[in-house]
Design a protein around this motif. Sequence first.
Motif, short mmCIF file in Angstrom:
data_model
loop_
_atom_site.label_atom_id
_atom_site.label_comp_id
_atom_site.label_asym_id
_atom_site.label_seq_id
_atom_site.Cartn_x
_atom_site.Cartn_y
_atom_site.Cartn_z
N SER A 28 0.53 -0.85 0.49
CA SER A 28 -0.28 0.29 -0.05
C SER A 28 1.07 1.00 0.02
O SER A 28 0.28 2.03 -0.86
CB SER A 28 -1.09 0.16 1.25
OG SER A 28 -0.51 -0.25 2.46
N LYS A 29 2.11 1.21 0.61
CA LYS A 29 2.02 2.61 0.47
C LYS A 29 4.27 2.56 1.23
O LYS A 29 4.46 1.10 1.88
CB LYS A 29 2.05 3.79 1.62
CG LYS A 29 2.05 3.51 3.31
CD LYS A 29 1.84 4.08 4.20
CE LYS A 29 1.78 3.87 5.90
NZ LYS A 29 1.72 4.44 6.92
N ILE A 30 5.21 2.71 0.75
CA ILE A 30 6.77 3.14 1.51
C ILE A 30 6.88 4.67 1.35
O ILE A 30 6.88 5.14 1.00
CB ILE A 30 7.24 2.64 0.04
CG1 ILE A 30 6.69 1.01 -0.71
CG2 ILE A 30 8.88 2.99 0.65
CD1 ILE A 30 7.96 0.82 -1.71
N ASP A 31 6.75 4.23 3.12
CA ASP A 31 7.32 5.63 3.85
C ASP A 31 8.80 6.35 4.35
O ASP A 31 9.29 5.27 4.65
CB ASP A 31 6.70 5.89 5.49
CG ASP A 31 6.43 7.45 5.46
OD1 ASP A 31 6.74 8.37 4.97
OD2 ASP A 31 5.76 6.88 6.91
N TYR A 43 7.29 -0.13 5.30
CA TYR A 43 6.16 -0.21 4.40
C TYR A 43 5.09 -0.73 4.61
O TYR A 43 5.91 -1.59 5.38
CB TYR A 43 7.03 -0.82 3.30
CG TYR A 43 7.78 -1.71 2.92
CD1 TYR A 43 6.97 -3.40 2.96
CD2 TYR A 43 8.60 -2.15 4.02
CE1 TYR A 43 7.64 -4.19 2.14
CE2 TYR A 43 9.11 -3.09 4.00
CZ TYR A 43 8.08 -4.69 3.31
OH TYR A 43 8.63 -5.78 3.95
N SER A 44 4.17 -0.82 4.19
CA SER A 44 3.19 -2.11 4.53
C SER A 44 2.91 -2.59 3.45
O SER A 44 2.39 -2.29 1.61
CB SER A 44 1.80 -1.04 4.43
OG SER A 44 2.47 0.25 5.47
N THR A 66 3.19 -3.85 8.87
CA THR A 66 3.53 -2.59 8.72
C THR A 66 5.44 -2.88 8.96
O THR A 66 5.50 -2.82 10.55
CB THR A 66 3.30 -1.28 9.11
OG1 THR A 66 1.68 -0.77 8.85
CG2 THR A 66 4.11 0.15 9.17
N LEU A 88 2.67 0.62 -7.37
CA LEU A 88 3.16 1.58 -6.27
C LEU A 88 3.15 2.85 -7.27
O LEU A 88 3.56 3.26 -7.91
CB LEU A 88 4.43 0.77 -6.22
CG LEU A 88 4.30 -0.50 -5.77
CD1 LEU A 88 5.09 -0.40 -4.99
CD2 LEU A 88 3.62 -0.50 -4.78
N PRO A 89 2.79 3.88 -6.40
CA PRO A 89 2.78 5.20 -6.80
C PRO A 89 4.29 6.00 -7.04
O PRO A 89 3.89 6.55 -8.04
CB PRO A 89 2.00 5.83 -5.27
CG PRO A 89 2.36 5.27 -4.48
CD PRO A 89 2.26 3.88 -4.97
N ARG A 90 4.93 5.49 -6.11
CA ARG A 90 6.18 5.93 -6.63
C ARG A 90 7.46 5.05 -6.89
O ARG A 90 8.52 5.55 -6.92
CB ARG A 90 6.84 7.08 -5.78
CG ARG A 90 5.58 8.24 -5.16
CD ARG A 90 6.61 8.97 -3.93
NE ARG A 90 6.42 8.62 -3.19
CZ ARG A 90 6.83 9.40 -2.25
NH1 ARG A 90 7.19 10.06 -2.27
NH2 ARG A 90 6.92 8.54 -0.75
N SER A 108 9.54 16.15 3.72
CA SER A 108 8.76 14.45 3.14
C SER A 108 9.97 14.14 3.25
O SER A 108 9.75 12.33 2.99
CB SER A 108 8.55 14.79 1.51
OG SER A 108 9.49 15.10 0.60
#
Length: 468
Positions: free
Chosen positions: A75-78, A84-85, A161, A210-212, A298
């Motif tokens: 879902s995300k990589i912060d 990451y999740s 997560t 994945l978004p990025r 960020s």
Amino acid sequence: MAPGHYFWAIFYFACLCSASLANNARVNFREKEKKILDQILGAGKYDARIRPSGINGTDDKATQVYVNMFLRSISKIDDYKMEYSVQLTFREQWLDERLKFDDIGGRLKYLTLTEANRVWMPDLFFSNEKEGHFHNIIMPNVYIRIFPYGSVLYSIRISLTLACPMNLKLYPLDRQVCSLRMASYGWTTADLVFLWKEGDPVQVVKNLHLPRFTLEKFLTDYCNSKTNTGEYSCLKVDLLFKREFSYYLIQIYIPCCMLVIVSWVSFWLDQGAVPARVSLGVTTLLTMATQTSGINASLPPVSYTKAIDVWTGVCLTFVFGALLEFALVNYASRSADRAADIHRENMKKKRRELEQASLDAASDLLDTDSNATFAMKPLVRHPGDPLALEKLRQCEVHMQAPKRQNCCRSWMSKFPTSPLKKIPCFGRGQCSRSKRIDVISRITFPLVFALFNLVYWSTYLFREEEED
């Protein structure tokens, strides 16, 4: 035997066969499953606290648990929290000979349980987990299958997560490796060993977006750890993510280039347009500073220099340099004006002195005898006059062919450094040292920025290939 007896014997045998088939057709397999479960898991018959025996029923060997998983989504990589999740279907399989049962001639393939506490379970945990939860909508997403030969398959859907330590030196031209680690909490390798299932231990959903980032590949490995209490079995999956650069090119690099180029517009404005040049320089400087602070907000406050820090720092320096260039131009312009004013005052003073001297000479002549005669100077001089020869010699010097100069030097000579050398350069806005600074800046700033781009991209792209 009489023929009648044969007939009755055949009839009796047919009745027996039909009765047997009818009894088999009326077998309730759900009832059979219940009886088998009660038989193998009944009170006093199975203890879930005792681990299964090792290979071939040996008690002194470790229980082998085969692991495989299906990666459903990421879902995300912060970057800021370095985590990451992920959502996955996790499966474990092992052999427990205490759970063998009769499959009724192959008709009963496996038994299904939904309560994990009914059988022995490996004490596996995710060592780099930060948060996690099971899925209970609509029913708990978990099941246990017990096969006739005693094999147990445990499957569950979980969301995790996980921590992912990142090296951001090449950000945003970087690649990150995020791991998923699984280990035994209490059983040492003498009692429990985790193994990857042969074949395809990790499966990834086909339409993973994945978004990025882009998931380039994944690797499975072992990561056994030794502590004071013994050695513990460990498995890990390394997920290699490549950061998508197009997002950062559009959101960061191109806007920064545009701000730097806009700051160069002040070089083409008139030196007297002080409000316009100051407003342009201050606006671009504040915009660039805001862009830099937004980028750093960020990202985590790491101690080393990132690739994006080098880019934004140099761009901010160029914008600040354009503002300082106008300060230098303004100072040079005002210095030239002061020098011109001083020169004018000196010329006026000399002119007044000459006029005063001529008036004094005229008054002296008026004081002499009124009958005195004055010799009039001729308007045209004779050819042998020395003064005429001197004038002719100067004309010959000026009429000589000029020496061939360097093209760059001849172009720069159009902007003399001092207004005292040429009278037409007096006054605000005329060619002066300040004008030459503007002309040099129009060429120097773009060339240096182009050289920086060449060095920047070649350096970081080369380092990226080295890490690959």
